[in-house]
Write a protein that holds these residues in place. Sequence first.
Motif, short mmCIF file in Angstrom:
data_model
loop_
_atom_site.label_atom_id
_atom_site.label_comp_id
_atom_site.label_asym_id
_atom_site.label_seq_id
_atom_site.Cartn_x
_atom_site.Cartn_y
_atom_site.Cartn_z
N VAL A 208 -84.84 43.11 -83.03
CA VAL A 208 -84.33 41.81 -83.69
C VAL A 208 -83.35 42.48 -85.29
N PHE B 19 -80.41 40.99 -87.96
CA PHE B 19 -80.26 40.70 -89.44
C PHE B 19 -79.46 41.16 -90.18
N LEU C 32 -83.26 36.48 -91.11
CA LEU C 32 -83.07 36.73 -89.78
C LEU C 32 -82.02 35.95 -88.74
N LEU D 221 -84.15 37.48 -81.93
CA LEU D 221 -85.56 38.03 -82.56
C LEU D 221 -85.41 37.89 -80.65
N LEU E 34 -86.91 30.80 -87.09
CA LEU E 34 -86.19 31.64 -85.85
C LEU E 34 -85.21 30.83 -85.38
N LEU F 51 -90.24 42.10 -90.72
CA LEU F 51 -89.73 41.60 -91.85
C LEU F 51 -89.76 42.68 -92.64
N ASN G 15 -86.05 34.05 -95.59
CA ASN G 15 -86.12 33.39 -93.82
C ASN G 15 -87.41 32.21 -94.07
#
Length: 789
Positions: A294, A296, A302, A305, A337, A373, A391
Amino acid sequence: MNAPEKVVMDGAAAVIPAAGVSRFHESARAQVAGAAHYIDDLPEVRGTLFAAPVMSNVAHGRLVGIDDTAARAMPGVRDIVYSRDVPGDKMLAAFAGDEPVFAIDTVQHVGQVVGLVVADTVMAARRAARKVKLDIEILPAILSVHEAHAAQSYVLPPVFVKRGDAARALSRAPHTLEGTLEIGGQEHFYLEGQVAYALPQEQNQWLVHSSTQHPGEVQHWVAHALGLHNHAVKVECRRMGGGFGGKETQAGHLAVWAAVAAHKLRCPVKLRFDRDDDFMVTGKRHPFAYKYTVGFDDNGLLSGLKLSMMANCGFSADLSGPVADRAVFHADNAYYLADVDIASYRCKTNTQSHTAFRGFGGPQGVIVIENILGDIARELGLDPLAVRRINLYDAAQPVGTPIDTSPEARNHTHYGMAVEDNILHPLLERLEASSAYQARRSAIALWNAKSPVIKRGIAITPVKFGISFTATLFNQAGALVHVYTDGSVQVNHGGTEMGQGLNTKVAQIVADELGVPFERVMATASDTSKIPNASATAASSGTDLNGRAAQYAARNVRDNLASFVCGLDGCGAGAIRFKGGQVISPVATRDFTDVVQRAYANRIQLWSDGFYRTPKIHYDKATLTGRPFYYFAYGAACSEVAIDMLTGESRVLAVDILHDVGTSINPAIDIGQIEGGFVQGMGWLTTEQLVWNEKGYLSTHAPSTYKIPATGDIPARFQVELWPEANREDNVFGSKAVGEPPFMLAISVYEALKEAIAAARGDGARVLLIAPATAENVLCAVMRPAGAD
């Protein structure tokens, strides 16, 4: 519990509506008195015999021979039934066609049913079944999801879902994390075990009493195995003592086995598993394993992913395809996402064939993003709630506002569905305040600094759960409403009652549609001869589908009565009202029963059918894109936990829940579902551990070795509030589904445990906690070296 009733004033009369208020479950008094009948309580027809399963003791092997001489010599044994005795198709009528009725040439897991012993008594059958000797040539067995994935052993082909360019986003991200996660399965542990009672009828017709969530599928499976048309088989189910998904497909196995035995012996046969056999034969919640990378930024937003999900499906497909699909759909939970690459592998292992369970793959999707997360927040030293909030999908716009489809809008899922009704921004704000989250988080930090042994943690996690069957064709329902000349009402629908209060809610809806007191309406047993081709009671859609179908059926009868009264009083149909057991026109007010009797005398139809299909839904099964859900249900939970650093033991101290059920049809039932779902989810993530040994034998196959939550596990503080807003979609009574979404609120417990473990370690390293978070797994997480997976 009964909340205060809402009273509607109609002139001088106070009218209490049936829906929208708390009412007792329609079977509650009978259940408390022991007068509510389950399948094993039904009077047995003379000549009934009893069956018990002969099970494989090998995880994978070639079935060379069977020696049943000793079993046949046991007192009371009538016969033993094998695959050769199946008169129809020897493969079950499951959609993948990959599971035999009885094992034929090979066995695929410890506990696979090879045959049935049929005897005069239950215990005689069970004792004899253990005398049957199986000659099995042992073959290599695959017992873990990792072995299966490495060997490319799958029950169904892998599925891939992509949006944007995850690889590019990861390469440009200011920060990246790589990780793995292991989540265990879960035994359904319904109070009433699996049971079926098959009775031959005249002219090669059959009556099957089955504890099933899907009578229509049981009908189809039995007919298929007996070589008959569906119309020759009638399946009834008045109620189940719990289902949780475990009786969606797997109840069909027992019905088929009992029917095949009854066909061979030409007499009624009942098959009821004891708890150990139930554990060994039936499937569980799918265990999952994950690998992810992931990306960020400094705030935890984010930016990419890449996720692999490996579902342990067991030896056959069962419902693993749609379960794994839903895990993909819910891998976002409440979060946008932008660039994502998801691979879903449906792994074949030599264990029980795993099946539906409350949430149907949704929990396995939600937990991985919540885990990610939480790890990001700890990596950055931020409040996990702040990382979750940043997010979130965009908040819902006022009703009627066109949804923003610009590239900048954060309101479309990775499978292409617009999120139009997201209420999590205000819902989280309200829960944060009502639970005193920030003050408690500060107090916990002070506690942990002073306490060397007991460490605490707190977490808030949200849920966004899609409501509808992902198999679009199942989003339909039918119902019948009969009004009798004494003014009483009977409703029958395609749903099944498993303790969740479906029949109570449907009766409330019908009562209000006809304007009669709730007590006048009776819901009857699910019956394939009344409502054909009914979908399973699953996917949290029982009330949405069957309640609306019953409402339409009642409306048809009401319209017939309204037209009749219009003829009497010379007014328009729209002027007629049905309230408080009365029919009110501009000219006169009449008792409902009197109107019904006069209508009957004038040959007016007093019964009707109703049909409903969910609107707006569609999606491409090949690409997993489209709109698979009619709407989303939302909620959030704040959980506080404590762990003992010396033993790994943990306790849930406090839980605050704010959950969205739309306009509640029955607040007491809805709150009960929220509480029960949360506690069951808590069990999945803390105590309910399934352990298979190196030979594929399920070691945790009884209450002595498998721990579900008990009364002592309920937190001292357990607050549940309902979000006060109607469903934005046109759903029955403005309600939302409540069966499955609350289950995932228990992920807050898992995340709070990780916070406590992080405090215990104090090294700032990422926490790897295998679920369920048993004392052993918590202690391992506390002791695991920094950076170790």
